[in-house]
Design a protein around this motif. Structure first.
Motif, PDB file in Angstrom:
ATOM      1  N   LEU A 283       0.830  -1.213   0.000  1.00  0.00           N
ATOM      2  CA  LEU A 283       0.000   0.000   0.000  1.00  0.00           C
ATOM      3  C   LEU A 283       0.861   1.259   0.000  1.00  0.00           C
ATOM      4  N   THR A 284       2.000   1.193   0.706  1.00  0.00           N
ATOM      5  CA  THR A 284       2.915   2.339   0.717  1.00  0.00           C
ATOM      6  C   THR A 284       3.521   2.560  -0.662  1.00  0.00           C
ATOM      7  N   MET A 285       3.792   1.447  -1.356  1.00  0.00           N
ATOM      8  CA  MET A 285       4.367   1.549  -2.705  1.00  0.00           C
ATOM      9  C   MET A 285       3.415   2.208  -3.698  1.00  0.00           C
ATOM     10  N   LEU A 286       2.099   2.082  -3.450  1.00  0.00           N
ATOM     11  CA  LEU A 286       1.115   2.558  -4.429  1.00  0.00           C
ATOM     12  C   LEU A 286       1.327   4.025  -4.805  1.00  0.00           C
ATOM     13  N   GLY A 287       1.649   4.859  -3.797  1.00  0.00           N
ATOM     14  CA  GLY A 287       1.886   6.271  -4.094  1.00  0.00           C
ATOM     15  C   GLY A 287       3.031   6.463  -5.061  1.00  0.00           C
ATOM     16  N   ILE A 288       4.124   5.708  -4.832  1.00  0.00           N
ATOM     17  CA  ILE A 288       5.285   5.795  -5.722  1.00  0.00           C
ATOM     18  C   ILE A 288       4.931   5.246  -7.105  1.00  0.00           C
ATOM     19  N   ILE A 289       4.227   4.116  -7.142  1.00  0.00           N
ATOM     20  CA  ILE A 289       3.853   3.493  -8.422  1.00  0.00           C
ATOM     21  C   ILE A 289       3.022   4.446  -9.267  1.00  0.00           C
ATOM     22  N   ILE A 290       1.990   5.022  -8.638  1.00  0.00           N
ATOM     23  CA  ILE A 290       1.104   5.945  -9.369  1.00  0.00           C
ATOM     24  C   ILE A 290       1.867   7.181  -9.825  1.00  0.00           C
ATOM     25  N   GLY A 291       2.721   7.718  -8.939  1.00  0.00           N
ATOM     26  CA  GLY A 291       3.491   8.917  -9.291  1.00  0.00           C
ATOM     27  C   GLY A 291       4.439   8.681 -10.453  1.00  0.00           C
ATOM     28  N   ILE A 292       5.222   7.580 -10.395  1.00  0.00           N
ATOM     29  CA  ILE A 292       6.175   7.273 -11.471  1.00  0.00           C
ATOM     30  C   ILE A 292       5.441   6.998 -12.776  1.00  0.00           C
ATOM     31  N   ALA A 293       4.360   6.214 -12.705  1.00  0.00           N
ATOM     32  CA  ALA A 293       3.580   5.907 -13.918  1.00  0.00           C
ATOM     33  C   ALA A 293       3.016   7.183 -14.536  1.00  0.00           C
TER      34      ALA A 293
ATOM     35  N   LEU B 182       4.039  11.783  -6.577  1.00  0.00           N
ATOM     36  CA  LEU B 182       5.291  11.288  -5.990  1.00  0.00           C
ATOM     37  C   LEU B 182       5.491  11.854  -4.588  1.00  0.00           C
ATOM     38  N   LEU B 183       5.145  13.130  -4.418  1.00  0.00           N
ATOM     39  CA  LEU B 183       5.269  13.747  -3.101  1.00  0.00           C
ATOM     40  C   LEU B 183       4.373  13.036  -2.091  1.00  0.00           C
ATOM     41  N   VAL B 184       3.140  12.754  -2.517  1.00  0.00           N
ATOM     42  CA  VAL B 184       2.207  12.021  -1.653  1.00  0.00           C
ATOM     43  C   VAL B 184       2.762  10.640  -1.326  1.00  0.00           C
ATOM     44  N   GLY B 185       3.341   9.978  -2.338  1.00  0.00           N
ATOM     45  CA  GLY B 185       3.950   8.664  -2.116  1.00  0.00           C
ATOM     46  C   GLY B 185       5.102   8.737  -1.130  1.00  0.00           C
ATOM     47  N   GLY B 186       5.906   9.803  -1.227  1.00  0.00           N
ATOM     48  CA  GLY B 186       7.025   9.979  -0.299  1.00  0.00           C
ATOM     49  C   GLY B 186       6.550  10.188   1.129  1.00  0.00           C
ATOM     50  N   ILE B 187       5.487  10.953   1.270  1.00  0.00           N
ATOM     51  CA  ILE B 187       4.909  11.170   2.610  1.00  0.00           C
ATOM     52  C   ILE B 187       4.378   9.844   3.168  1.00  0.00           C
ATOM     53  N   GLY B 188       3.832   9.012   2.263  1.00  0.00           N
ATOM     54  CA  GLY B 188       3.366   7.690   2.686  1.00  0.00           C
ATOM     55  C   GLY B 188       4.508   6.837   3.205  1.00  0.00           C
ATOM     56  N   ILE B 189       5.668   6.911   2.546  1.00  0.00           N
ATOM     57  CA  ILE B 189       6.845   6.165   3.011  1.00  0.00           C
ATOM     58  C   ILE B 189       7.271   6.658   4.393  1.00  0.00           C
ATOM     59  N   MET B 190       7.310   7.980   4.566  1.00  0.00           N
ATOM     60  CA  MET B 190       7.700   8.539   5.865  1.00  0.00           C
ATOM     61  C   MET B 190       6.735   8.097   6.967  1.00  0.00           C
ATOM     62  N   ASN B 191       5.468   8.115   6.654  1.00  0.00           N
ATOM     63  CA  ASN B 191       4.458   7.709   7.636  1.00  0.00           C
ATOM     64  C   ASN B 191       4.647   6.247   8.028  1.00  0.00           C
ATOM     65  N   MET B 192       4.854   5.369   7.009  1.00  0.00           N
ATOM     66  CA  MET B 192       5.028   3.947   7.296  1.00  0.00           C
ATOM     67  C   MET B 192       6.289   3.705   8.123  1.00  0.00           C
ATOM     68  N   MET B 193       7.373   4.454   7.796  1.00  0.00           N
ATOM     69  CA  MET B 193       8.621   4.246   8.515  1.00  0.00           C
ATOM     70  C   MET B 193       8.503   4.713   9.966  1.00  0.00           C
TER      71      MET B 193
ATOM     72  N   VAL C 273      10.196   0.537 -10.029  1.00  0.00           N
ATOM     73  CA  VAL C 273      10.245  -0.476 -11.094  1.00  0.00           C
ATOM     74  C   VAL C 273       8.841  -0.818 -11.579  1.00  0.00           C
ATOM     75  N   ILE C 274       7.949  -1.061 -10.615  1.00  0.00           N
ATOM     76  CA  ILE C 274       6.559  -1.373 -10.986  1.00  0.00           C
ATOM     77  C   ILE C 274       5.910  -0.157 -11.650  1.00  0.00           C
ATOM     78  N   GLY C 275       6.241   1.033 -11.151  1.00  0.00           N
ATOM     79  CA  GLY C 275       5.692   2.260 -11.733  1.00  0.00           C
ATOM     80  C   GLY C 275       6.128   2.464 -13.165  1.00  0.00           C
TER      81      GLY C 275
ATOM     82  N   VAL D 189      14.384   9.887  -9.180  1.00  0.00           N
ATOM     83  CA  VAL D 189      13.430  10.546  -8.282  1.00  0.00           C
ATOM     84  C   VAL D 189      12.952   9.594  -7.197  1.00  0.00           C
ATOM     85  N   CYS D 190      12.630   8.336  -7.593  1.00  0.00           N
ATOM     86  CA  CYS D 190      12.114   7.405  -6.575  1.00  0.00           C
ATOM     87  C   CYS D 190      13.201   7.039  -5.563  1.00  0.00           C
ATOM     88  N   THR D 191      14.468   6.957  -5.999  1.00  0.00           N
ATOM     89  CA  THR D 191      15.566   6.673  -5.069  1.00  0.00           C
ATOM     90  C   THR D 191      15.760   7.838  -4.105  1.00  0.00           C
ATOM     91  N   ILE D 192      15.770   9.050  -4.674  1.00  0.00           N
ATOM     92  CA  ILE D 192      15.910  10.249  -3.833  1.00  0.00           C
ATOM     93  C   ILE D 192      14.731  10.370  -2.868  1.00  0.00           C
TER      94      ILE D 192
END
Length: 406
Positions: free
Chosen positions: A23-33, A292-303, A344-346, A378-381
Motif C-alpha cells: 500500500l505504501t508503494m502505491l503512491g510511488i507506483i502511481i506517481g512514477i507511472a 510522488l510527493l504524496v507517495g514519499g509522505i506515505g513512506i515517511m508515515n510507514m517508517m 520499477v513497478i511504476g 526521483v524514486c531513489t531520492i
C-alpha cells in the motif's frame, strides 16, 4: 555490520508487513507511472507537431506584404502591392542561403466541369513551389517554364478537387476545368497530403503558373506573397537576414523606415507550437510529481509507524552492540527498497498506460529513456529523503528506554 546483512534484515522486516509495504508503494507506483505517461504524451505531441509542420514544407520561409503607413493612414497587408516579380527574380538569382524560391498569387472561386462544381482556391506558383511545399505529382506532369512565359491555361488539381469534379474514378488528365470564366486544362493530379496541423485540407487546391493567375484570373502586376526554402534549418536565420537586406534595397527603403513586408519562417511556427506543448507537458508533469510527493509522505508515515512498533527490537539490537549507524542504514534501506520497487513497478505501469493511451485514445506518444532514468532517480531520492528522518529517529533512541518501551 555489513551491508548484505542489513539488507537481509530490511527485507525480512518488510516481508512481515507485506500489505502495508504494498500500500505504501502505491503512491510511488502511481506517481512514477503518471510522470512517464505525461512526459510520453508531451514528447509524442511535440514529435507529431514537428512532423506535421515538416510536411507543410521544407525549411519554408514565407514573405508577405507588410503593414505600411501612407499619408498618416496605416494600410492593411491586403491593400499593399509591395511584392513584385522583380523581387522574386532578385531572390532567385542573388541569394546564397535559399534552395528554392516561388512567387504566389491566389484567388478563390467556383470550379466547374459539366454538371459538377466545387468551391476551391487557385494558387499561381512557379515549379519550385513543389519542392518548397513537398508536393509531388501522382498522375500527369508539372507545368514548365515555357508555360509560365506564355501564361498557359493549364493547371494541376489536388485529390479533393479531383474526387469532387470527377467522381466515379474518371481520369481528369486532359479535361478542361473552368475557374470563373477561365478554362484551364488539367495536366496533372497532386499526390494526397491530407490535413495539416491546423486542420486544413491540403488536397483542396488548384495549382497553375503564376503568370496565368496574375494575367488571366486576377489581372494584377504584383504578388500576393513569395515562398522560399532555406538550404537547411540551421541557415534559416541567415536566409531571413539576406532576404530582408535584398528586399529593402529593392524597395529603396531608408535606414530608419519600417519594412514594407513581413517574413515568417517554418522554424518560428514550430517553436511557437512547441512552446505551447512544453507548457502543457510541464503542467501535467508537475501534477504527476504531486503524486510522488504524496507517495514519499506515505513512506515517511510507514517508517515512523515501523520505528514505533519496533522500538524494543531496536533497543535490544543496540544493547548487544549494534551501532546507531547500523540502525540508521537498516531503516534507510527499507525506505529505499520500497521506493525502488515501487519505481520499477511504476515504470512498467507507465509504459503500459502509455501504450493504452496510444492504442485506445489514438494520441501520439513517445517514451523517452530520460524519463525512465529520471523516474528511477526521483524514486531513489524520495526513499532517501523521506526515509532519513524516521531512520535518524530510530538510530538516536536510547537503548535502555527503548527496551522499556511498551
Amino acid at each position: 555490520m555489513n551491508f548484505f546483512n542489513l539488507f537481509k534484515i530490511a527485507v525480512k522486516a518488510l516481508n512481515r508487513n507485506k500489505l502495508r509495504a504494498i500500500l505504501t508503494m502505491l503512491g510511488i507506483i502511481i506517481g512514477i507511472a503518471a510522470v512517464i505517461c505525461m512526459l510520453a504524451i508531451g514528447q509524442g505531441s511535440k514529435d507529431s507537431i514537428k512532423a506535421q509542420i515538416s510536411e507543410m514544407g521544407s525549411n519554408m520561409i514565407m514573405i508577405h506584404p507588410g503593414n505600411m503607413q501612407r499619408g498618416g493612414v496605416r494600410q492593411s497587408a491586403d491593400d499593399m502591392q509591395t511584392l513584385k516579380i522583380a523581387d522574386y527574380e532578385a531572390l532567385r538569382e542573388r541569394t546564397a542561403y535559399l534552395a528554392a524560391v516561388s512567387p504566389m498569387v491566389q484567388s478563390s472561386g467556383q470550379l466547374v466541369v459539366g454538371n459538377n462544381n466545387w468551391p476551391s482556391s487557385i494558387h499561381g506558383v512557379a515549379p519550385e513551389y513543389m519542392d518548397i511545399r513537398k508536393l509531388s505529382v501522382e498522375d500527369g506532369e508539372m507545368f514548365t517554364e515555357s508555360d509560365i512565359k506564355s501564361a498557359a491555361k493549364v493547371c494541376l488539381i489536388g485529390k479533393t478537387v479531383a474526387d469532387n469534379l470527377f467522381p466515379g474514378g474518371t481520369n481528369p488528365i486532359g479535361r478542361v476545368v473552368r475557374f470563373g470564366k477561365i478554362p484551364l486544362t488539367v495536366i496533372g493530379v497532386l499526390k494526397s497530403k491530407g490535413t495539416n496541423s491546423m486542420g486544413m485540407d491540403q488536397d483542396d487546391v488548384v495549382i497553375a503558373p503564376y503568370t496565368t493567375v496574375m494575367k488571366r484570373v486576377l489581372a494584377v502586376d504584383y504578388l500576393g506573397s513569395i515562398f522560399a526554402s532555406a538550404m537547411s534549418e540551421e541557415m534559416t536565420d541567415n536566409a531571413i537576414d539576406e532576404i530582408t537586406r535584398l528586399l529593402r534595397d529593392n524597395h529603396r527603403l531608408q535606414p530608419d523606415a519600417d519594412d514594407d513586408f513581413e517574413i515568417r519562417s517554418q522554424q518560428e511556427l514550430s517553436e511557437m507550437m512547441n512552446s505551447t506543448s512544453d507548457m502543457m507537458t510541464v503542467l501535467l508533469t508537475c501534477i504527476a510529481f504531486i503524486s510522488l510527493l504524496v507517495g514519499g509522505i506515505g513512506i515517511m508515515n510507514m517508517m515512523y509507524v515501523s520505528v514505533t512498533e519496533r522500538t524494543r527490537e531496536i533497543g535490544l539490537r543496540m544493547s548487544i552492540g549494534a551501532r546507531g549507524v547500523d540502525i540508521l542504514m537498516q531503516f534507510l534501506i527499507e525506505a529505499i527498497i520500497i521506493s525502488v520497487a515501487g519505481g520499477v513497478i511504476g515504470v512498467m505501469t507507465g509504459c503500459v498506460a502509455t501504450w493504452m493511451v496510444s492504442a485506445i485514445a489514438g494520441w501520439p506518444t513517445a517514451i523517452m529513456a530520460s524519463s525512465i532514468l529520471l523516474s528511477f532517480a526521483v524514486c531513489t531520492i524520495t526513499g532517501i529523503f523521506f526515509g532519513w528522518v524516521p531512520a535518524m529517529k530510530a538510530s538516536n533512541l536510547d537503548p535502555i528506554e527503548a527496551i522499556r518501551y511498551e
